[in-house]
Scaffold this active site. Sequence first.
Site, PDB file in Angstrom:
ATOM      1  N   ASP A 159       0.839  -1.210   0.000  1.00  0.00           N
ATOM      2  CA  ASP A 159       0.000   0.000   0.000  1.00  0.00           C
ATOM      3  C   ASP A 159       0.871   1.257   0.000  1.00  0.00           C
ATOM      4  O   ASP A 159       0.588   2.227  -0.681  1.00  0.00           O
ATOM      5  CB  ASP A 159      -0.913   0.005   1.235  1.00  0.00           C
ATOM      6  N   HIS A 187      -4.753  -3.527   6.359  1.00  0.00           N
ATOM      7  CA  HIS A 187      -4.513  -3.710   4.912  1.00  0.00           C
ATOM      8  C   HIS A 187      -5.842  -4.137   4.299  1.00  0.00           C
ATOM      9  O   HIS A 187      -6.121  -5.323   4.125  1.00  0.00           O
ATOM     10  CB  HIS A 187      -3.432  -4.775   4.690  1.00  0.00           C
TER      11      HIS A 187
HETATM   12  C1  LMR Z   1      -3.285  -6.694  -2.668  1.00  0.00           C
HETATM   13  O1  LMR Z   1      -3.454  -5.691  -1.981  1.00  0.00           O
HETATM   14  O2  LMR Z   1      -3.088  -6.640  -3.880  1.00  0.00           O
HETATM   15  C2  LMR Z   1      -3.332  -8.052  -2.003  1.00  0.00           C
HETATM   16  O3  LMR Z   1      -3.598  -7.917  -0.649  1.00  0.00           O
HETATM   17  C3  LMR Z   1      -4.271  -9.002  -2.651  1.00  0.00           C
HETATM   18  C4  LMR Z   1      -5.722  -8.591  -2.494  1.00  0.00           C
HETATM   19  O4  LMR Z   1      -6.560  -9.420  -2.099  1.00  0.00           O
HETATM   20  O5  LMR Z   1      -6.032  -7.436  -2.789  1.00  0.00           O
END
Ligand code: LMR
Length: 327
Positions: A159, A187
């Site tokens: 991120d 996240h």
């Molecule tokens: C991402 O952020 O790309 C990973 O965590 C996979 C997802 O499920 O988004």
Amino acid sequence: MQPPPVHIGVTGAAGNLAYSLLFRIASGELFRQRPLVLHLLDLPEVLPALEGIKMELEDCAFPCLQDIIVGSDPYVVFDGIELALLVGAKPRGPGMERKDLLSDNGKIFQVQGKALNKVASKDVRVLVIGNPCNTNCLIALQNAPDINPDHFFSMTRLDQNRATAFLAKKAGVHTTNVHDVIIWGNHSSTQVPDFFHAKIGSEETEMVIKDRAWLEGEFFKKVQNRGSEIIKARGKSSAASAASAVIDCVTALYTPSDRVYSLGVYSHHSSYPIDRNLVFSVPCITTREGEWKEVPRIEWNQFLNERILLSEKELKEERELVLQLLP
Ligand code: LMR
């Protein structure tokens, strides 16, 4: 004399993300050519594929790769590991939130936490990448009572990298000119990409990108939803960019520097007003002694405060859903 090899465990080792990650680790990119042994874990049904990956790793004749251990029993594969990269988990599909995976994936991290506790080095560092990574990390650390909870992390580096790239593009500068991008919280789509404290060159972001509406609107949403956008476009989740973020994350964790990076850490000693029993992404640096440290006293204005509380709320709800996995 050569230093002893560092033992690195990778789960989900036959999967997409690991395929982008293993060769970079084995090439020496992660520990500056220090000798290493890979401990690769995956499900019994994909062990033949994992054997194929082992063959490919051997065929690279990497100078620092000393041995490769392959298997599906974490109590065997994790033996003596000093770094665990917990990638393996069911990935989400289109239209799903990461927390929808909790009921399937939570149990994996309970088992792996117990196995790490029993057979890994007592000094092991554990980075959880499998989603929902913050709560999976909480499950793993609570099932590993003999390992320092400050050695468990969940990854928000992807991120951070995404936010850095978006800001750089908008400002018309290279990504190396963008610093101190903090990701707060989970996240997930409630994560808080903090542009208020980010710098472009030596200036505050808002002095360079004079478009508050874009920063609070499009930028925010783009970072929060980038994982879903990639799933929509590729039909499967990010792999190479996530692997690259693992390399960046572990490098930052082990390299003393004043450079601020974002990392999900156990909140029990946090200087921020968040629940004490979550894995929460905060700004960190790595000290001269090689230990990570939270960067304290970064002020949350009202905009940040409201959103960070929402991410905290989501993490508490995720924790409620897995209470039976938390001893
Ligand atoms: C991402 O952020 O790309 C990973 O965590 C996979 C997802 O499920 O988004």
